[in-house]
Design an enzyme around this catalytic site. Structure first.
Site, PDB file in Angstrom:
ATOM      1  N   GLU A 326       0.713  -1.303  -0.161  1.00 36.04           N
ATOM      2  CA  GLU A 326       0.144  -0.112  -0.122  1.00 36.04           C
ATOM      3  C   GLU A 326       0.739   1.173  -0.066  1.00 36.04           C
ATOM      4  OE1 GLU A 326      -3.778  -1.422   2.469  1.00 36.04           O
ATOM      5  OE2 GLU A 326      -1.924  -1.015   3.636  1.00 36.04           O
TER       6      GLU A 326
HETATM    7  C1  TNX Z   1      -4.389  -4.120   4.864  1.00 32.10           C
HETATM    8  S1  TNX Z   1      -2.534  -6.373   4.784  1.00 32.10           S
HETATM    9  C2  TNX Z   1      -3.198  -4.018   5.292  1.00 32.10           C
HETATM   10  C3  TNX Z   1      -3.006  -3.430   6.782  1.00 32.10           C
HETATM   11  C4  TNX Z   1      -4.187  -3.116   7.511  1.00 32.10           C
HETATM   12  C5  TNX Z   1      -5.105  -4.139   7.343  1.00 32.10           C
HETATM   13  C6  TNX Z   1      -6.531  -4.433   7.895  1.00 32.10           C
HETATM   14  C7  TNX Z   1      -1.550  -5.248   4.269  1.00 32.10           C
HETATM   15  C8  TNX Z   1      -0.178  -5.680   3.993  1.00 32.10           C
HETATM   16  N1  TNX Z   1      -1.858  -4.050   4.695  1.00 32.10           N
HETATM   17  O1  TNX Z   1      -2.303  -2.155   6.775  1.00 32.10           O
HETATM   18  O2  TNX Z   1      -3.952  -3.134   8.807  1.00 32.10           O
HETATM   19  O3  TNX Z   1      -5.272  -4.299   5.917  1.00 32.10           O
HETATM   20  O4  TNX Z   1      -7.007  -5.537   7.856  1.00 32.10           O
END
Ligand code: TNX
EC number: 3.2.1.52
Length: 519
Positions: A326
């Site tokens: 992300e």
């Molecule tokens: C996605 S999974 C994210 C996290 C959040 C999570 C909540 C991932 C690699 N990134 O930053 O905490 O979803 O479910």
């Protein structure tokens, strides 16, 4: 396969309400073992039973001491640990010639004369001890003296894991968890033969590990958490204690420093890490994807080198996880350039790169491991990118969010957790196969499975447990058990049989209507 048949029939036998003192059927375990051959009379632990570690190393003796400590409170027996040779007793023996047991497998043989666990390496003995523990009555978990008898059904369990990577992740950044809380989770993971603890040590909301060369990361960047609470961080001594404790339960700690996004806590701590030289405020919300290290500044790479060097030095394990998910505030070009440099630093400090599967959108280093966290709505192009990387040699750890993200709500009424990947009931969480899950990925690329627990909504052990249990047991079984030995209908019976044990351990788990937990 005798194996499976034996495991299934012994499971079926359990559901009839057997006499209270009859031992638990040999196959009634989570994870279900590779091979169960029941037969013969049970073994009974008594007030004179020794734990024999004859000819064993200090490490075998430690496993013997761990077992004796587990059993003493409820049995009230002395259970002396001895290296004196002799007949009978609970026997822990290294040196099995059975190569199929590997580094983590074991054989447990129960006869009226002795209960013998053999393995090729200490980890196997430790996992065998967990099997012995599960074969004893649930009340063996009590911390005060309980009524016996303490019998183990006769027969032989021969068992070894399907995958070498069987992980659980705890996000200690969104909310901070104390060393005691982490140890409690480690003990729970060990009972189900999980062997990796991935700690998500940094994110926008908090930096949780002391770094000597950049001290404000912890003291300032760690000073809050989601919702504005006090946060916290591990000193190096505390972190080493977590690593040591995990190792004593045969879990390897996989530390994660999430880069180049998810870095607001670092950016807030040091103005020079920001492209505009201005430190943003600390962040206590739950939005993701807004922060990025300044990819064009040389100081960024001093920071990355210092942090990864210090974290690598605290890590006896093989992996260093650098996040990479992300990074929406980083351009694609910058992301690719940054990940190349960060991966090189991991290699320089002797570790293997692990990253979230977005790493496959850059150029994964040789030997790198991508952690897939897609779900049923993940686009075909993204899935293909990961599958193609796997064909090209990148290894995979599977953490599909709509299966093993333990922070997803079970149903719309679950009070805690999130639901962006859907509602994940116990069956949905269990009923999938890592070998075929990601279309196009060669099954040999899959190192295993990991169940992440993100903690935007979770603040203490009780809340961790409400989300992790019972789905964690399913993830553990998916990672350990041969595909042919497991299926939902037998699992739901074995799972329900774990209920009283979890209760005895003080774990208030979600009583999914999909399993029959009894009265
Ligand atoms: C996605 S999974 C994210 C996290 C959040 C999570 C909540 C991932 C690699 N990134 O930053 O905490 O979803 O479910």
């Amino acid at each position: 396969m005798i194996v499976v048949a034996a495991a299934l029939s012994s499971t079926a036998a359990t559901s009839s309400v057997a006499a209270a003192s009859a031992p638990r059927p040999l196959g009634q375990l989570v994870p279900v073992p590779a091979q169960v051959v029941p037969g013969g009379s049970p073994y009974a632990i008594t007030s004179t039973t020794p734990v024999r570690v004859a000819g064993g190393s200090a490490e075998v003796r430690r496993i013997g001491a761990y077992l004796a400590e587990l059993l003493r409170p409820a049995t009230g027996y002395a259970l002396p640990v001895t290296d004196r040779p002799g007949p009978g007793g609970i026997r822990l023996e290294l040196g099995s010639r059975d190569r199929s047991l590997g580094e983590e497998g074991y054989r447990l043989r129960s006869t009226p004369a002795a209960l013998t666990i053999t393995a090729r390496a200490p980890a196997g003995l430790f996992h065998g001890v967990q099997t012995l523990r599960q074969l004893l009555p649930d009340r063996v978990e009590a911390d005060s003296r309980q009524k016996g008898p303490w019998k183990v059904a006769g027969g032989t369990v021969t068992d070894a894991p399907r995958y070498g990577y069987r992980g659980a992740m705890l996000d200690v950044s969104r909310h901070f968890f104390s060393v005691a809380e982490v140890k409690r989770y480690i003990d729970q993971l060990a009972l189900y033969k999980v062997n990796k603890l991935h700690l998500h040590l940094s994110d926008d909301q908090g930096w949780r590990i002391a770094i000597d060369s950049w001290p404000r990361l912890a003291t300032y960047g760690g000073s809050t958490e989601v919702g504005g609470g006090p946060g916290g961080y591990y000193t190096k001594a505390q972190y080493r204690e977590i690593v040591r404790y995990a190792a004593s339960r045969y879990l390897e700690v996989v530390p994660e420093i999430d880069l180049p996004g998810h870095t607001n806590a670092a950016l807030a701590s040091y103005a020079e890490l920001n492209c505009d030289g201005i430190a943003p405020p600390l962040y206590t919300g739950t939005t993701v994807g807004f922060s990025s290290l300044c990819v064009s500044k040389p100081v960024t790479y001093d920071f990355v080198d210092d942090v990864l060097r210090e974290v690598a030095a605290l890590t006896p394990g093989k992996y260093l996880h650098i996040g990479g998910d992300e990074a929406h505030a980083t351009s694609h070009e910058d992301y690719v350039a940054f990940m190349a440099k960060a991966q090189a630093v991991v290699g320089k400090y002797g570790k293997t790169v692990m990253g979230w599967h977005q790493l496959t959108g850059a150029v994964p280093a040789k030997g790198a491991v991508a952690q897939y966290w897609g779900y049923d709505r993940t686009g075909a192009a993204e899935r293909k990118q990961v599958a193609d990387a796997a064909k090209g040699g990148t290894k995979l750890v599977l953490s599909p969010a709509d299966r093993v993200y333990l922070d997803m709500k079970y149903t719309k009424d679950t009070p805690l957790g999130l639901s962006w990947a859907g509602l994940v009931e116990v069956r949905r969480s269990y009923d999938w196969d890592p070998g075929t899950y990601l279309e196009g990925a060669p099954p040999e690329a899959v190192l295993g499975v990991e169940a992440p627990l993100w903690t935007e909504t979770l603040t203490n052990s009780a809340e961790i447990e409400a989300m992790a249990f019972p789905r964690l047991l399913g993830a553990a079984e998916i990672g350990w058990s041969p595909a042919a030995a497991r299926d939902w209908e037998t699992y739901r019976v074995r799972l329900a049989a774990q209920g009283p044990r979890l209760t005895e351990l003080g774990i208030d788990f979600y009583r999914s209507p999909q399993a029959d937990w009894g009265p």
